[in-house]
Design a protein around this motif. Structure first.
Motif, PDB file in Angstrom:
ATOM      1  N   ARG A 110       0.825  -1.208   0.000  1.00 15.90           N
ATOM      2  CA  ARG A 110       0.000   0.000   0.000  1.00 15.90           C
ATOM      3  C   ARG A 110       0.857   1.254   0.000  1.00 15.90           C
ATOM      4  NH1 ARG A 110      -5.008   1.079   4.105  1.00 15.90           N
ATOM      5  NH2 ARG A 110      -3.347   1.266   5.624  1.00 15.90           N
ATOM      6  N   GLN A 111       1.932   1.263   0.794  1.00 14.58           N
ATOM      7  CA  GLN A 111       2.831   2.420   0.814  1.00 14.58           C
ATOM      8  C   GLN A 111       3.476   2.627  -0.554  1.00 14.58           C
ATOM      9  OE1 GLN A 111       5.687   1.748   3.927  1.00 14.58           O
ATOM     10  NE2 GLN A 111       4.247   2.265   5.572  1.00 14.58           N
ATOM     11  N   ALA A 112       3.948   1.546  -1.156  1.00 15.30           N
ATOM     12  CA  ALA A 112       4.588   1.645  -2.473  1.00 15.30           C
ATOM     13  C   ALA A 112       3.609   2.188  -3.510  1.00 15.30           C
ATOM     14  CB  ALA A 112       5.121   0.278  -2.900  1.00 15.30           C
ATOM     15  N   GLU A 113       2.385   1.703  -3.467  1.00 15.56           N
ATOM     16  CA  GLU A 113       1.375   2.151  -4.432  1.00 15.56           C
ATOM     17  C   GLU A 113       1.071   3.637  -4.257  1.00 15.56           C
ATOM     18  OE1 GLU A 113      -1.043   1.786  -7.707  1.00 15.56           O
ATOM     19  OE2 GLU A 113       0.459   0.413  -6.917  1.00 15.56           O
ATOM     20  N   VAL A 114       0.926   4.089  -3.018  1.00 15.34           N
ATOM     21  CA  VAL A 114       0.653   5.508  -2.755  1.00 15.34           C
ATOM     22  C   VAL A 114       1.818   6.366  -3.259  1.00 15.34           C
ATOM     23  CG1 VAL A 114       0.408   7.246  -0.922  1.00 15.34           C
ATOM     24  CG2 VAL A 114      -0.962   5.146  -0.853  1.00 15.34           C
ATOM     25  N   ILE A 115       3.051   5.952  -2.971  1.00 17.25           N
ATOM     26  CA  ILE A 115       4.230   6.703  -3.418  1.00 17.25           C
ATOM     27  C   ILE A 115       4.271   6.771  -4.938  1.00 17.25           C
ATOM     28  CG2 ILE A 115       6.769   6.630  -3.548  1.00 17.25           C
ATOM     29  CD1 ILE A 115       5.737   7.729  -0.894  1.00 17.25           C
ATOM     30  N   ARG A 116       4.041   5.658  -5.601  1.00 17.11           N
ATOM     31  CA  ARG A 116       4.054   5.646  -7.072  1.00 17.11           C
ATOM     32  C   ARG A 116       2.962   6.547  -7.649  1.00 17.11           C
ATOM     33  NH1 ARG A 116       5.049  -0.058  -6.335  1.00 17.11           N
ATOM     34  NH2 ARG A 116       7.241  -0.465  -6.775  1.00 17.11           N
ATOM     35  N   LEU A 117       1.767   6.448  -7.089  1.00 14.98           N
ATOM     36  CA  LEU A 117       0.662   7.259  -7.612  1.00 14.98           C
ATOM     37  C   LEU A 117       0.911   8.749  -7.419  1.00 14.98           C
ATOM     38  CD1 LEU A 117      -2.380   5.080  -6.476  1.00 14.98           C
ATOM     39  CD2 LEU A 117      -1.605   5.465  -8.831  1.00 14.98           C
ATOM     40  N   PHE A 119       3.926  10.444  -6.515  1.00 15.26           N
ATOM     41  CA  PHE A 119       5.167  11.049  -6.991  1.00 15.26           C
ATOM     42  C   PHE A 119       5.542  10.659  -8.412  1.00 15.26           C
ATOM     43  CE2 PHE A 119       5.593  11.236  -2.356  1.00 15.26           C
ATOM     44  CZ  PHE A 119       5.819  12.596  -2.211  1.00 15.26           C
ATOM     45  N   VAL A 120       5.294   9.428  -8.803  1.00 17.25           N
ATOM     46  CA  VAL A 120       5.675   9.002 -10.153  1.00 17.25           C
ATOM     47  C   VAL A 120       4.585   9.380 -11.151  1.00 17.25           C
ATOM     48  CG1 VAL A 120       6.307   7.029 -11.596  1.00 17.25           C
ATOM     49  CG2 VAL A 120       7.125   7.147  -9.233  1.00 17.25           C
ATOM     50  N   ASP A 121       3.345   9.057 -10.819  1.00 16.43           N
ATOM     51  CA  ASP A 121       2.235   9.355 -11.729  1.00 16.43           C
ATOM     52  C   ASP A 121       1.715  10.775 -11.576  1.00 16.43           C
ATOM     53  OD1 ASP A 121       2.523   6.752 -12.566  1.00 16.43           O
ATOM     54  OD2 ASP A 121       0.824   5.990 -11.419  1.00 16.43           O
ATOM     55  N   GLY A 122       2.064  11.435 -10.476  1.00 18.55           N
ATOM     56  CA  GLY A 122       1.668  12.833 -10.275  1.00 18.55           C
ATOM     57  C   GLY A 122       0.201  13.036  -9.957  1.00 18.55           C
ATOM     58  N   ILE A 123      -0.432  12.033  -9.383  1.00 10.19           N
ATOM     59  CA  ILE A 123      -1.849  12.144  -9.039  1.00 10.19           C
ATOM     60  C   ILE A 123      -1.966  12.837  -7.680  1.00 10.19           C
ATOM     61  CG2 ILE A 123      -3.960  10.835  -8.557  1.00 10.19           C
ATOM     62  CD1 ILE A 123      -2.851   8.656 -10.433  1.00 10.19           C
ATOM     63  N   PRO A 124      -2.813  13.853  -7.564  1.00  8.59           N
ATOM     64  CA  PRO A 124      -2.971  14.546  -6.279  1.00  8.59           C
ATOM     65  C   PRO A 124      -3.441  13.596  -5.175  1.00  8.59           C
ATOM     66  CG  PRO A 124      -4.012  15.794  -8.047  1.00  8.59           C
ATOM     67  CD  PRO A 124      -3.621  14.464  -8.620  1.00  8.59           C
ATOM     68  N   THR A 125      -3.018  13.878  -3.963  1.00  7.33           N
ATOM     69  CA  THR A 125      -3.330  13.021  -2.819  1.00  7.33           C
ATOM     70  C   THR A 125      -4.833  12.842  -2.638  1.00  7.33           C
ATOM     71  OG1 THR A 125      -1.285  13.792  -1.776  1.00  7.33           O
ATOM     72  CG2 THR A 125      -2.855  12.682  -0.353  1.00  7.33           C
ATOM     73  N   LYS A 126      -5.618  13.902  -2.889  1.00  4.75           N
ATOM     74  CA  LYS A 126      -7.084  13.794  -2.763  1.00  4.75           C
ATOM     75  C   LYS A 126      -7.639  12.744  -3.719  1.00  4.75           C
ATOM     76  CE  LYS A 126      -8.308  18.348  -1.041  1.00  4.75           C
ATOM     77  NZ  LYS A 126      -9.078  19.566  -1.248  1.00  4.75           N
ATOM     78  N   ALA A 129      -6.715   9.303  -2.523  1.00  3.43           N
ATOM     79  CA  ALA A 129      -7.594   8.932  -1.409  1.00  3.43           C
ATOM     80  C   ALA A 129      -8.947   8.449  -1.929  1.00  3.43           C
ATOM     81  CB  ALA A 129      -7.779  10.119  -0.468  1.00  3.43           C
ATOM     82  N   ALA A 130      -9.490   9.156  -2.892  1.00  6.06           N
ATOM     83  CA  ALA A 130     -10.788   8.763  -3.459  1.00  6.06           C
ATOM     84  C   ALA A 130     -10.699   7.397  -4.139  1.00  6.06           C
ATOM     85  CB  ALA A 130     -11.269   9.826  -4.442  1.00  6.06           C
ATOM     86  N   SER A 131      -9.601   7.156  -4.866  1.00  2.00           N
ATOM     87  CA  SER A 131      -9.475   5.873  -5.569  1.00  2.00           C
ATOM     88  C   SER A 131      -9.312   4.706  -4.601  1.00  2.00           C
ATOM     89  CB  SER A 131      -8.304   5.910  -6.552  1.00  2.00           C
ATOM     90  OG  SER A 131      -7.070   5.920  -5.872  1.00  2.00           O
ATOM     91  N   PHE A 132      -8.716   4.953  -3.441  1.00  2.00           N
ATOM     92  CA  PHE A 132      -8.576   3.914  -2.431  1.00  2.00           C
ATOM     93  C   PHE A 132      -9.822   3.820  -1.536  1.00  2.00           C
ATOM     94  CE2 PHE A 132      -4.079   4.035  -3.428  1.00  2.00           C
ATOM     95  CZ  PHE A 132      -3.621   2.773  -3.097  1.00  2.00           C
ATOM     96  N   GLY A 133     -10.679   4.826  -1.613  1.00  4.60           N
ATOM     97  CA  GLY A 133     -11.839   4.866  -0.738  1.00  4.60           C
ATOM     98  C   GLY A 133     -11.458   5.210   0.693  1.00  4.60           C
ATOM     99  N   LEU A 134     -10.391   5.994   0.836  1.00  4.87           N
ATOM    100  CA  LEU A 134      -9.901   6.408   2.157  1.00  4.87           C
ATOM    101  C   LEU A 134      -9.920   7.935   2.251  1.00  4.87           C
ATOM    102  CD1 LEU A 134      -6.818   4.004   2.320  1.00  4.87           C
ATOM    103  CD2 LEU A 134      -8.993   3.707   3.513  1.00  4.87           C
ATOM    104  N   THR A 135      -9.697   8.426   3.457  1.00  2.00           N
ATOM    105  CA  THR A 135      -9.664   9.881   3.640  1.00  2.00           C
ATOM    106  C   THR A 135      -8.305  10.432   3.216  1.00  2.00           C
ATOM    107  OG1 THR A 135      -8.819   9.772   5.895  1.00  2.00           O
ATOM    108  CG2 THR A 135     -11.228   9.707   5.619  1.00  2.00           C
ATOM    109  N   TYR A 136      -8.294  11.731   2.963  1.00  3.34           N
ATOM    110  CA  TYR A 136      -7.053  12.428   2.607  1.00  3.34           C
ATOM    111  C   TYR A 136      -6.015  12.234   3.705  1.00  3.34           C
ATOM    112  CZ  TYR A 136      -3.827  16.259   1.695  1.00  3.34           C
ATOM    113  OH  TYR A 136      -2.688  17.000   1.471  1.00  3.34           O
TER     114      TYR A 136
END
Length: 162
Positions: A110-117, A119-126, A129-136
């Motif tokens: 999960r940590q690796a996926e968040v980091i990739r999304l 920093f690598v893919d440049g997707i905003p944290t919000k 969070a929505a794609s994981f169904g979790l809060t910001y």
């Protein structure tokens, strides 16, 4: 964990895509080096002029002859030096990129996926969070924990680097 190392890891993550672009540009430059053609060389020598001393009008300077005779050797040496500098910079950037990618791979899934999304893919944290169904805040906590874990890996690894 050292805040300096965490800042360093954050800087590496934030510059991941810029480093990837530089790597691509350097690879291209190494594969397609700029070369000066013979016609460009002759044209440059035709328009070159000295200070007007030590030769009469219409006389070709020995310096011009020397430059013409040694041009190819000098050009090859300069091209080799340029290729060496490009290769040196490319090697350093690729090593840093591989190291970061490897350490990201050592994080939990999960940590690796968040980091990739983020920093690598440049997707905003919000959006992450929505794609994981979790809060910001949860995604931000996962991201911070991942950065701390990466900083620990870098600090531990650096103990053994010469």
């Amino acid at each position: 964990m050292s805040t300096e190392m965490s800042k360093y890891v954050l800087m590496l993550l934030e510059s991941y895509n810029e480093r990837a672009r530089k790597i691509a540009v350097l690879r291209y430059n190494l594969e397609h080096p700029a070369k000066v053609s013979r016609s460009e060389q002759i044209e440059a020598m035709n328009f070159g002029h000295g200070d007007g001393l030590d030769h009469s009008a219409g006389h070709i300077s020995n310096k011009t002859l020397y430059i013409a005779l040694n041009y190819e050797e000098q050009a090859e040496r300069m091209n080799a030096e340029s290729a060496h500098e490009i290769a040196k910079e490319l090697f350093a950037l690729e090593c840093e990129q591989r190291r970061l990618t490897y350490f990201i791979g050592l994080l939990d899934k999960r940590q690796a996926e968040v980091i990739r999304l983020v920093f690598v893919d440049g997707i905003p944290t919000k959006e992450v969070a929505a794609s994981f169904g979790l809060t910001y805040r949860t995604i931000d906590r996962i991201k911070r924990t991942a950065i701390e874990n990466l900083a620990e890996m870098y600090a531990y690894s650096d103990q053994f680097r010469v």
